[in-house]
Design an enzyme around this catalytic site. Structure first.
Site, PDB file in Angstrom:
ATOM      1  N   ARG A 243       5.633   9.885  -2.488  1.00  0.00           N
ATOM      2  CA  ARG A 243       4.886   9.413  -3.652  1.00  0.00           C
ATOM      3  C   ARG A 243       5.547   8.128  -4.134  1.00  0.00           C
ATOM      4  O   ARG A 243       6.781   8.021  -4.193  1.00  0.00           O
ATOM      5  CB  ARG A 243       4.906  10.457  -4.781  1.00  0.00           C
ATOM      6  CG  ARG A 243       3.985  11.636  -4.565  1.00  0.00           C
ATOM      7  CD  ARG A 243       2.499  11.267  -4.602  1.00  0.00           C
ATOM      8  NE  ARG A 243       1.620  12.400  -4.401  1.00  0.00           N
ATOM      9  CZ  ARG A 243       1.106  12.789  -3.234  1.00  0.00           C
ATOM     10  NH1 ARG A 243       1.392  12.111  -2.127  1.00  0.00           N
ATOM     11  NH2 ARG A 243       0.305  13.820  -3.170  1.00  0.00           N
ATOM     12  N   GLU A 272      -0.762   3.605  -7.732  1.00  0.00           N
ATOM     13  CA  GLU A 272      -1.860   3.644  -6.774  1.00  0.00           C
ATOM     14  C   GLU A 272      -3.220   3.703  -7.467  1.00  0.00           C
ATOM     15  O   GLU A 272      -3.351   4.463  -8.435  1.00  0.00           O
ATOM     16  CB  GLU A 272      -1.690   4.954  -5.981  1.00  0.00           C
ATOM     17  CG  GLU A 272      -1.727   4.785  -4.524  1.00  0.00           C
ATOM     18  CD  GLU A 272      -1.234   6.044  -3.830  1.00  0.00           C
ATOM     19  OE1 GLU A 272      -0.022   6.218  -3.725  1.00  0.00           O
ATOM     20  OE2 GLU A 272      -2.065   6.833  -3.399  1.00  0.00           O
ATOM     21  N   HIS A 290      -2.258   4.807   1.593  1.00  0.00           N
ATOM     22  CA  HIS A 290      -2.140   6.279   1.500  1.00  0.00           C
ATOM     23  C   HIS A 290      -2.961   6.967   2.601  1.00  0.00           C
ATOM     24  O   HIS A 290      -3.969   7.627   2.318  1.00  0.00           O
ATOM     25  CB  HIS A 290      -2.573   6.767   0.105  1.00  0.00           C
ATOM     26  CG  HIS A 290      -1.968   8.101  -0.246  1.00  0.00           C
ATOM     27  ND1 HIS A 290      -1.584   8.428  -1.530  1.00  0.00           N
ATOM     28  CD2 HIS A 290      -1.679   9.184   0.520  1.00  0.00           C
ATOM     29  CE1 HIS A 290      -1.098   9.667  -1.538  1.00  0.00           C
ATOM     30  NE2 HIS A 290      -1.147  10.138  -0.301  1.00  0.00           N
TER      31      HIS A 290
HETATM   32  O1  LIG Z   1      -0.568  12.748   0.013  1.00  0.00           O
HETATM   33  C1  LIG Z   1      -1.134  13.678   0.479  1.00  0.00           C
HETATM   34  C2  LIG Z   1      -0.855  15.044   0.109  1.00  0.00           C
HETATM   35  O2  LIG Z   1      -0.038  15.229  -0.810  1.00  0.00           O
HETATM   36  O3  LIG Z   1      -1.412  15.963   0.700  1.00  0.00           O
END
Ligand SMILES: O=CC(=O)O
Length: 331
Positions: A243, A272, A290
Site C-alpha cells: 500500500r 491513489e 495498482h
Molecule cells: O491490492 C489488492 C488487494 O489488496 O487485494
C-alpha cells in the site's frame, strides 16, 4: 419470516455461478445509491434492514468511500459480517466493526502468486533501469541519448523483505530463483519463513533491494520516511506492491532526487489514483497503476474466496479467512 439478505457492493465479474448459488440461502441485493451520502441514507432508510452479510470489492470504495466509523455506525443492526474481496483491507475500519459485533474477512492467500509476480517484475525493472528505455523507444528515440546507464543483475544482491506473510514468502521463492539472497523483518520471527531474520534497522542498512510486503494500518503508515532513508545503503532499490502510504512519498521523492535511492518500482501510491509529480517526473521510477492482482486467475480466485466467506457466514456463522485482528482476538 423475511429471508436474510446479502448486500453486494461492487461487481462480481467472474464467479457468477458461485454468487448466484448463494440465492438458495439468502436474497442477493445491491444498493440503489450511487454515492456515499446516498448510501448512508439508504442504510438508514430501512430498505437494507434484513442484510446479514455485506460482500464488498476494493473498487467499491469509489461508491461508498471507506468503511470507516461513520459508515459502520450507519449500517443496519442486522449486519453481522463484512466479506472484503481483496487481501488488503485498509479500506475497512476493523476496530469499528469489532465494536459493533461485525466480523470481517478478506481473501489473503489467493493473491500471493499474482502480487509476488508483479513484485518480481518491478524488482527486475527497477534494477535494470528499464523505465527509461521503454519511454525513449516509444518517443522514437530507441535507447535515447545519452545512453541509459547499465542495469544491475539480481544475482548476488540482498533482498530485504519487510513483511514476510503470504506474498513475502512467495516472493522469496521467486527471488531466490533469480539468485538473490533473502533477509526479512516482521514484528516477530517466523520459523516458516526459512530466511534470515534481522532487525528493521539491519534490513534497511544491508539490503540492496527493499521490498514492502506488509499491510497498511496505523502502525505501518509512513514506516519508510526520512529516518529510514538515512539508514539505507546508497544506491538502494525500493519496491512497493503493498500500500502506498507505507512510504512517505515526499520523503521518497527527496531520496530519489538526492541519488540515495537509485531506482524504485511502485504499484501503489499514498493518494491513489493521484501520483506524486516527483515520481512521474523521475525516469528511475517504474510505475504501475495498482495491477498486482490484475489477472483473470487471481480476480476469479478472490471472488470465489469472498463468496466462500459469505457462504460460511450464512450457513454456520463462520468465515474461512477472518482478518488477523479478529482471528487473534484483538481489535
Ligand atoms: O491490492 C489488492 C488487494 O489488496 O487485494
Amino acid at each position: 419470516m423475511k429471508r436474510q439478505q446479502v448486500l453486494l457492493i461492487g461487481e462480481i465479474e467472474h464467479a457468477h455461478e458461485s454468487w448466484n448459488a448463494l440465492s438458495t440461502l439468502a436474497d442477493l441485493v445491491t444498493p440503489k445509491a450511487r454515492n456515499r451520502s446516498d448510501f448512508l441514507d439508504e442504510c438508514r432508510s430501512g430498505r437494507l434492514d434484513e442484510t446479514r452479510v455485506i460482500c464488498r470489492t476494493f473498487a467499491s470504495v469509489e461508491l461508498t468511500g471507506r468503511f470507516d466509523e461513520e459508515l459502520v455506525s450507519a449500517l443496519p443492526p442486522s449486519v453481522k459480517f463484512v466479506c472484503h474481496s481483496g487481501a488488503g483491507y485498509d479500506q475497512v475500519d476493523v476496530n469499528a466493526c469489532t465494536a459493533r459485533g461485525i466480523k470481517v474477512s478478506n481473501t489473503p492467500a489467493v493473491v500471493n502468486d499474482a502480487t509476488a509476480d508483479t513484485n518480481m517484475f518491478l524488482i527486475l525493472g527497477a534494477l535494470r533501469g528499464l523505465n527509461r528505455p521503454m519511454s525513449t523507444l516509444r518517443d522514437g528515440n530507441w535507447r535515447g541519448r545519452p545512453l541509459p546507464p547499465l542495469g544491475r543483475d539480481p544475482r548476488g544482491k540482498t533482498l530485504g523483505i519487510v513483511g514476510m506473510g503470504g506474498i513475502g514468502k512467495n516472493l522469496k521463492t521467486k527471488a531466490e530463483a533469480f539468485g538473490m539472497r533473502v533477509i526479512y523483518h516482521n514484528r516477530t520471527e517466523d520459523p516458516a519463513a526459512d530466511a534470515e531474520y534481522v532487525s528493521f534497522e539491519d534490513l534497511l542498512a544491508t539490503s540492496d533491494v527493499i521490498s514492502l510486503n506488509l499491510p497498511l494500518n496505523e502502525a505501518t503508515r509512513h514506516k519508510i520516511s526520512h529516518r529510514e532513508f538515512e539508514l539505507m545503503k546508497e544506491g538502494v532499490v525500493i519496491v512497493n506492491t503493498a500500500r502506498g502510504a507505507i512510504i512517505d512519498e515526499d520523503a521518497l521523492v527527496q531520496a530519489l532526487d538526492s541519488g540515495l535511492v537509485a531506482s524504485v518500482g511502485l504499484d501503489v501510491y499514498e493518494f491513489e489514483p493521484s501520483i506524486h509529480p516527483g515520481l512521474i517526473a523521475n525516469p528511475n521510477v517504474m510505475l504501475l497503476p495498482h495491477m498486482g492482482t490484475w489477472t483473470v486467475e487471481c480476480q476469479k480466485s478472490m471472488e470465489e474466496e469472498a463468496i466462500r466467506n459469505v457462504r460460511g457466514a450464512l450457513e454456520n456463522g463462520k468465515m474461512r479467512s477472518l482478518v488477523p485482528e479478529q482471528a487473534n482476538g484483538h481489535g
